[in-house]
Each structure stands twice: as C-alpha cells, then as structure tokens.
Write a protein that holds these residues in place. Structure first.
Motif, PDB file in Angstrom:
ATOM      1  N   THR A 145       4.389   4.732   6.428  1.00 23.81           N
ATOM      2  CA  THR A 145       5.588   3.895   7.079  1.00 23.81           C
ATOM      3  C   THR A 145       6.624   3.673   5.918  1.00 23.81           C
ATOM      4  OG1 THR A 145       4.272   3.051   8.767  1.00 23.81           O
ATOM      5  CG2 THR A 145       6.399   2.164   8.358  1.00 23.81           C
ATOM      6  N   LEU A 146       6.212   3.428   4.814  1.00 21.08           N
ATOM      7  CA  LEU A 146       7.253   3.020   3.759  1.00 21.08           C
ATOM      8  C   LEU A 146       7.665   4.478   3.335  1.00 21.08           C
ATOM      9  CD1 LEU A 146       5.671   0.358   1.416  1.00 21.08           C
ATOM     10  CD2 LEU A 146       7.678   0.166   2.969  1.00 21.08           C
ATOM     11  N   ALA A 147       6.992   5.647   3.141  1.00 14.71           N
ATOM     12  CA  ALA A 147       7.379   6.848   2.713  1.00 14.71           C
ATOM     13  C   ALA A 147       8.307   7.578   3.633  1.00 14.71           C
ATOM     14  CB  ALA A 147       6.237   7.656   2.584  1.00 14.71           C
ATOM     15  N   LEU A 148       8.347   7.265   4.874  1.00 10.92           N
ATOM     16  CA  LEU A 148       8.982   7.766   5.864  1.00 10.92           C
ATOM     17  C   LEU A 148      10.174   6.885   6.195  1.00 10.92           C
ATOM     18  CD1 LEU A 148       5.943   9.242   7.918  1.00 10.92           C
ATOM     19  CD2 LEU A 148       7.674  10.403   6.335  1.00 10.92           C
ATOM     20  N   GLY A 149      10.872   6.480   5.278  1.00  9.13           N
ATOM     21  CA  GLY A 149      11.886   5.413   5.547  1.00  9.13           C
ATOM     22  C   GLY A 149      11.987   4.095   6.673  1.00  9.13           C
ATOM     23  N   GLY A 150      10.673   3.812   6.711  1.00 11.19           N
ATOM     24  CA  GLY A 150      10.300   2.516   7.532  1.00 11.19           C
ATOM     25  C   GLY A 150       9.880   2.836   8.895  1.00 11.19           C
ATOM     26  N   VAL A 151       9.791   4.232   9.183  1.00 10.65           N
ATOM     27  CA  VAL A 151       9.342   4.661  10.389  1.00 10.65           C
ATOM     28  C   VAL A 151       7.899   4.912  10.537  1.00 10.65           C
ATOM     29  CG1 VAL A 151       9.713   6.033  12.500  1.00 10.65           C
ATOM     30  CG2 VAL A 151      11.615   5.472  11.100  1.00 10.65           C
ATOM     31  N   ASN A 152       7.031   4.057  11.493  1.00 13.64           N
ATOM     32  CA  ASN A 152       5.611   4.290  11.515  1.00 13.64           C
ATOM     33  C   ASN A 152       5.594   5.662  12.277  1.00 13.64           C
ATOM     34  OD1 ASN A 152       3.037   4.312  12.815  1.00 13.64           O
ATOM     35  ND2 ASN A 152       3.025   2.356  11.985  1.00 13.64           N
ATOM     36  N   PRO A 153       4.865   6.544  11.435  1.00 11.56           N
ATOM     37  CA  PRO A 153       4.693   8.084  12.085  1.00 11.56           C
ATOM     38  C   PRO A 153       3.663   7.980  13.445  1.00 11.56           C
ATOM     39  CG  PRO A 153       3.229   7.842  10.120  1.00 11.56           C
ATOM     40  CD  PRO A 153       4.244   6.659  10.227  1.00 11.56           C
ATOM     41  N   VAL A 154       2.772   6.912  13.659  1.00 14.38           N
ATOM     42  CA  VAL A 154       1.987   6.969  14.603  1.00 14.38           C
ATOM     43  C   VAL A 154       2.718   6.541  15.950  1.00 14.38           C
ATOM     44  CG1 VAL A 154      -0.216   5.968  15.497  1.00 14.38           C
ATOM     45  CG2 VAL A 154       0.146   6.955  13.267  1.00 14.38           C
ATOM     46  N   THR A 155       3.434   5.131  15.900  1.00 13.34           N
ATOM     47  CA  THR A 155       3.926   4.541  16.969  1.00 13.34           C
ATOM     48  C   THR A 155       5.308   4.935  17.072  1.00 13.34           C
ATOM     49  OG1 THR A 155       4.735   2.484  15.541  1.00 13.34           O
ATOM     50  CG2 THR A 155       2.734   2.472  16.424  1.00 13.34           C
ATOM     51  N   GLY A 156       6.063   5.523  15.903  1.00 14.80           N
ATOM     52  CA  GLY A 156       7.398   5.722  16.064  1.00 14.80           C
ATOM     53  C   GLY A 156       8.477   4.556  15.969  1.00 14.80           C
ATOM     54  N   HIS A 157       7.815   3.465  15.780  1.00 18.89           N
ATOM     55  CA  HIS A 157       8.405   2.041  15.618  1.00 18.89           C
ATOM     56  C   HIS A 157       9.081   2.168  14.295  1.00 18.89           C
ATOM     57  CE1 HIS A 157       9.752  -1.738  16.190  1.00 18.89           C
ATOM     58  NE2 HIS A 157       8.927  -2.469  15.390  1.00 18.89           N
ATOM     59  N   HIS A 158      10.395   1.480  14.198  1.00 23.88           N
ATOM     60  CA  HIS A 158      11.231   1.429  13.024  1.00 23.88           C
ATOM     61  C   HIS A 158      10.776  -0.072  12.655  1.00 23.88           C
ATOM     62  CE1 HIS A 158      14.898   3.734  11.347  1.00 23.88           C
ATOM     63  NE2 HIS A 158      14.161   2.760  10.338  1.00 23.88           N
TER      64      HIS A 158
END
Length: 314
Positions: free
Chosen positions: A212-225
């Motif tokens: 989630t941190l690595a992807l700019g704050g977006v959780n890759p599982v939930t898609g939540h910012h």
C-alpha cells in the motif's frame, strides 16, 4: 548484447526461497517481554503482495505475530494525514546511528530524530486523531486495518506487557514532556504506542501493508486510497534512510528496498511502484534485525531485480 528478461514476480518460487533461508542459523530472540522471549526460533514466513492484488506466501506466512516496530511507518503515515503534514515539523527525518530506544532527542529542538526510532513513534502515535487514548487506539487500529485490507486485532497480553515493561519508552515520553515536545501525558502516550505494537498481523497482511505504501497509498487488494500519494512517498523515503536503524546504510547498499525491521523478527518492505513484501523470523542480529529476514530480503532483491539502484549496473 541480448536484453535480460524482466523477472516474473508472479511465478517466483517462494517455496524454494523459504526452504533455502530456513536452513540459516544465528541470532537471538528478543526477550524484552515474555511473548517475544517465548517465540519459536524456527518460525519463518515470507510473502509478496503484487500491484494487481495477488498475495503469495510461503512457510508460516499465515501465522499471526505482534507487529512491534514494523508499525512505525504506518503510525507516521497516519500522523501525517491527521496533522495535515504538520508531523514533519514535530519529528525529524535524519538517521541517528543510535540504538532504536536511545534516550536522545535532537539538540536545540527537543524533537525525536526520526519516526522510526521509539521516541519518534511515541510522538507520531500521540499525533494521531483522538480525544483520548481510547480514541487514538481506535483510529490506529482502523488505519492499520485499512493498510492491511482486512480487520486486525490487538493482543491484549502483549499490549499490557509492552506498557508495563517499557521503561525506556516511559523515560523517552517523560523526556519529551520536559522538552515541551509531547502534549499527551507520558503514561497515555506509552499506552497508545504499546497497543499499536501489539496489533496482530501475519506476513501476508504485512506484505499488503508494505505494498500500500509502495503503490502510492492505494491498497492493491481493496483498491482503497488509504493515504495520499505524497504521504506514502514521504514515509517510504524515511524508511529508506532510517528503517533499519544504524544498519540502514548497509541495508540500502545490499538490499536496496526501503524497509522497516522489528524486534518480533518481522521486516516489511516497500519496493516503490512494484510490490510489497514481508519476512518474519524471530532470531535477531546485533542491530535488532531478523537474521533470516535480512538474508531473504537480499535474495528477493537480487532475484526479482528490486534494488532501487539496480539500473546503475549498466
């Protein structure tokens, strides 16, 4: 010269990595609280969380443990959000070359040197929204659960012992109170931080948190910012310089992935724009970093070409 194909993170043999690293020995289990002292030295898990939301684990990757110091980047992120960035004025961001629990603040400012040492984490936990300890505890648990993409819980026995036996944390809190840095009462600040350290995760959940941190704050599982991209960027940058304490320079040279170590033997890694990873194995080296975790991280970095400066090979 033929171009070397990029590694496929989805087909990487995590089981082979786990089997290879599990044979490694050395290190001592932390004994600061009974639950850590009683950890199985053979406990070992590794997990990857990809940008497409897929999660892969091996070994004991689905077995819970207390997050301990690996919570610090996420406390920093929540404090940055809840103070609209003012936390950057309240805590330094420079590496110290000191132990993680050193009774030391910045000269002239009274600030903790960075959010990855105990003084900094005590302060960032205190800066999270909430009118009292209970409110902050609830906000932190909700925030950590959002990073993990699933509901997390607190180990109450660990929280109690972290609070009661954390003498150096109490000393740091009183020191910050005397400097006017910490607004909360010292005991309340230690209680909030102790409960944050006692949150239960497994390697798979921790890998998602790192992703989630690595992807700019977006959780890759939930898609939540979960947090703004600027916050994620700032947190990962400080992980790179301070996340493995006085071993951070060696870590970045050899592993090259921003990371945060923990006395529970966990390491959370955030490869910017690529993936998150987590390794857990309780025996620690002299710097408080998991021995097997460091070895596994080096192998992951090399095998998956994750070193931030890998392109400099020419």
């Amino acid at each position: 010269m033929a171009k070397v194909p990029a590694p496929d993170h989805h087909t990487y043999d995590l089981d082979a990595l786990e089997e290879r690293v599990r044979r490694e020995g050395g290190g001592e289990v932390d004994d600061s609280i009974p639950q850590l002292a009683g950890a199985d030295p053979d406990f070992f898990g590794v997990a990857l969380a990809q940008a497409d939301g897929s999660i892969r684990g091996s070994g004991d990757a689905d077995v819970a443990f207390s997050i301990q110091s690996a919570v610090k980047p996420f406390l920093f992120a929540l404090a940055l959000v809840d103070t609209d960035g003012d936390a950057l004025e309240r805590v330094g961001i420079e590496p110290t070359g000191e132990a993680f629990d050193a009774i030391k603040l910045e000269s002239g400012t009274g600030r903790p040197p960075n959010p990855m040492v105990n003084a900094g984490a005590l302060l960032t936990a205190a800066l999270v929204d909430g009118g009292n300890a209970e409110g902050r505890n609830e906000r932190i648990l909700r925030g950590l659960s959002a990073f993990a993409g699933r509901a997390l819980e607190v180990d109450e026995d660990v929280a109690r012992n972290e609070h009661l036996l954390g003498d150096r944390n109490h000393a740091l809190a009183h020191l910050m109170r005397s400097e006017g840095t910490l607004a909360l009462g010292a005991d309340e600040a230690v209680e909030v931080y102790a409960r944050a350290c006692a949150v239960l995760v497994d390697a798979e959940a921790l890998a998602v948190m790192g992703a989630t941190l690595a992807l700019g704050g977006v959780n890759p599982v939930t898609g939540h910012h979960v947090v703004p991209s600027r916050v994620a960027r700032d947190v990962v940058a400080v992980m790179a310089t301070c996340g493995v304490y006085d071993g951070s320079g060696r870590w970045m040279r050899r592993v090259g992935i921003p990371a945060k170590s923990s006395v529970s033997g966990a390491i959370v890694l955030s490869a910017p724009g690529v993936l998150g990873a987590a390794v857990v194995s309780p025996p620690l080296d002299d710097q408080g970093t998991s021995v097997r975790g460091r070895i596994a991280s080096e192998l992951l970095s090399e095998d998956l070409d994750l070193h931030l400066f890998g392109s400099l090979r020419g």
